[in-house]
Design an enzyme around this catalytic site. Structure first.
Site, mmCIF file in Angstrom:
data_model
loop_
_atom_site.group_PDB
_atom_site.id
_atom_site.type_symbol
_atom_site.label_atom_id
_atom_site.label_comp_id
_atom_site.label_asym_id
_atom_site.label_seq_id
_atom_site.Cartn_x
_atom_site.Cartn_y
_atom_site.Cartn_z
ATOM 1 N N PRO A 2 1.967 3.196 6.802
ATOM 2 C CA PRO A 2 0.874 2.488 6.165
ATOM 3 C C PRO A 2 1.100 1.010 5.984
ATOM 4 C CG PRO A 2 2.184 3.676 4.552
ATOM 5 C CD PRO A 2 2.972 3.569 5.797
ATOM 6 N N GLU A 3 0.096 0.249 6.292
ATOM 7 C CA GLU A 3 0.055 -1.169 5.964
ATOM 8 C C GLU A 3 -1.031 -1.306 4.902
ATOM 9 O OE1 GLU A 3 0.016 -3.477 9.642
ATOM 10 O OE2 GLU A 3 0.856 -1.768 10.687
ATOM 11 N N HIS A 93 8.807 19.270 4.236
ATOM 12 C CA HIS A 93 8.956 17.837 3.986
ATOM 13 C C HIS A 93 8.274 17.373 2.697
ATOM 14 C CE1 HIS A 93 10.627 17.749 7.946
ATOM 15 N NE2 HIS A 93 9.487 18.094 8.503
ATOM 16 N N ARG A 112 10.148 11.454 7.231
ATOM 17 C CA ARG A 112 11.366 10.673 7.476
ATOM 18 C C ARG A 112 12.145 10.342 6.205
ATOM 19 N NH1 ARG A 112 9.924 6.145 11.835
ATOM 20 N NH2 ARG A 112 12.157 5.886 11.787
#
Length: 275
Positions: A2-3, A93, A112
């Site tokens: 995300p930006e 996750h 991640r």
DNA sequence: AGAGGTTCTCGGGCGC
DNA sequence: TGCGCCCGAGAACCTC
């Protein structure tokens, strides 16, 4: 992932789902992501009984405000929030679960494991890292051509890594920096302090318009991004260069190229963007 | 196999 | 020499 446009979209969707919910207790399955306080125990104890009052954003950080605390959350590459019923199976996750008193759960999932959470006493979150020292918000009056020009004049870095530096302004990431530079017709490897005043003015305008158009479209979904309601973004349909290697430039028809600048994959048009 | 939307830390190089 | 800044490289982790 995300930006700024994606984080803002997450914030908006999360607001609808989570504001007003009271936290019964919190489960943390990956303690390393809780950066403050040091002990996960203290994190859990503090949040027990707190109600989510408001959800804010600073750059790419989300801030959950409760009565007494500010929870600062960064999604990094793959972080996602979602609201679930307590009896729904927990997906792989999932690293943190906020169990609400109404039987719902806010779950944080991050393949991640790069995401971070910092908990601060309300009102102190801007005093220290990670929120201290951030540059201006691109849509605020603090971000002006003068500010941008001043910052760029003081560095010998290439323009792309300079724009990714969140001290200069917040919100740009690898997608939108490539798009803004393309739209401003500036090569990503230009030295930041070599831009002309005209180039700085165009760059300023394109940074703001690229980000605001992307917010309107709910961000860009390249591989995995979805907002907190599970919806994908739509701005990927308007990208000029990101992920478009070997496609013809939409402006001049030249084949787009991809290189590495500042360690990041970088997309550009060798004809529109001159060094 | 290597790259992927992020940012922190570390160490080299340079200038006072 | 020593300190501080600036900048680039590498690391954190898992999937495809």
């Amino acid at each position: 992932m995300p930006e700024l446009p994606e984080v803002e979209t997450v914030r908006r969707t999360l607001e609808v789902l989570a504001v007003g919910k009271e936290i019964d207790h919190v489960s943390v399955f990956w303690p390393k992501m809780i950066k403050r306080p040091n002990e996960v125990e203290q994190f859990n104890d503090a949040l027990r009984g707190q109600t989510i009052k408001e959800i804010g954003r600073r750059g790419k950080f989300l801030i959950f405000y409760t009565e007494d605390y500010s929870l600062v959350s960064h999604l990094r590459m793959e972080g996602k929030y979602g609201l679930f019923d307590a009896d729904e199976p927990v997906e792989k996750h999932t690293h943190v679960i906020f169990h609400f008193t109404d039987g719902k759960e806010l779950r944080y999932k991050d393949v991640r494991k790069f995401g971070t959470m910092h908990l601060y006493g309300k009102g102190t979150e801007f005093d220290t890292q990670p929120l201290a020292d951030l540059g201006p918000e691109p849509f605020s009056e603090d971000f002006s051509v003068e500010w941008l020009s001043d910052k760029l004049k003081k560095t010998n870095r290439k323009i792309k890594p300079a724009l990714l530096d969140q001290k200069i302004l917040v919100g740009l990431g690898n997608i939108y920096v490539d798009e803004a530079l393309f739209r401003a017709k500036i090569h990503p490897e230009r030295i930041a302090n070599s831009l002309s005043p005209e180039e700085e003015a165009v760059l300023y305008k394109e940074i703001v318009s690229t980000l605001s158009e992307a917010v309107e479209k709910g961000g860009s979904t390249i591989r995995s991004y979805v907002n907190s309601q599970g919806q994908i973004g739509m701005f990927q349909l308007q990208l000029y260069v990101y992920g478009c290697k070997n496609e013809p430039c939409k402006v001049c028809g030249t084949l787009l190229e991809k290189t590495v600048v500042g360690g990041r994959g970088t997309h550009y048009c060798p004809s529109c963007q001159n060094l």
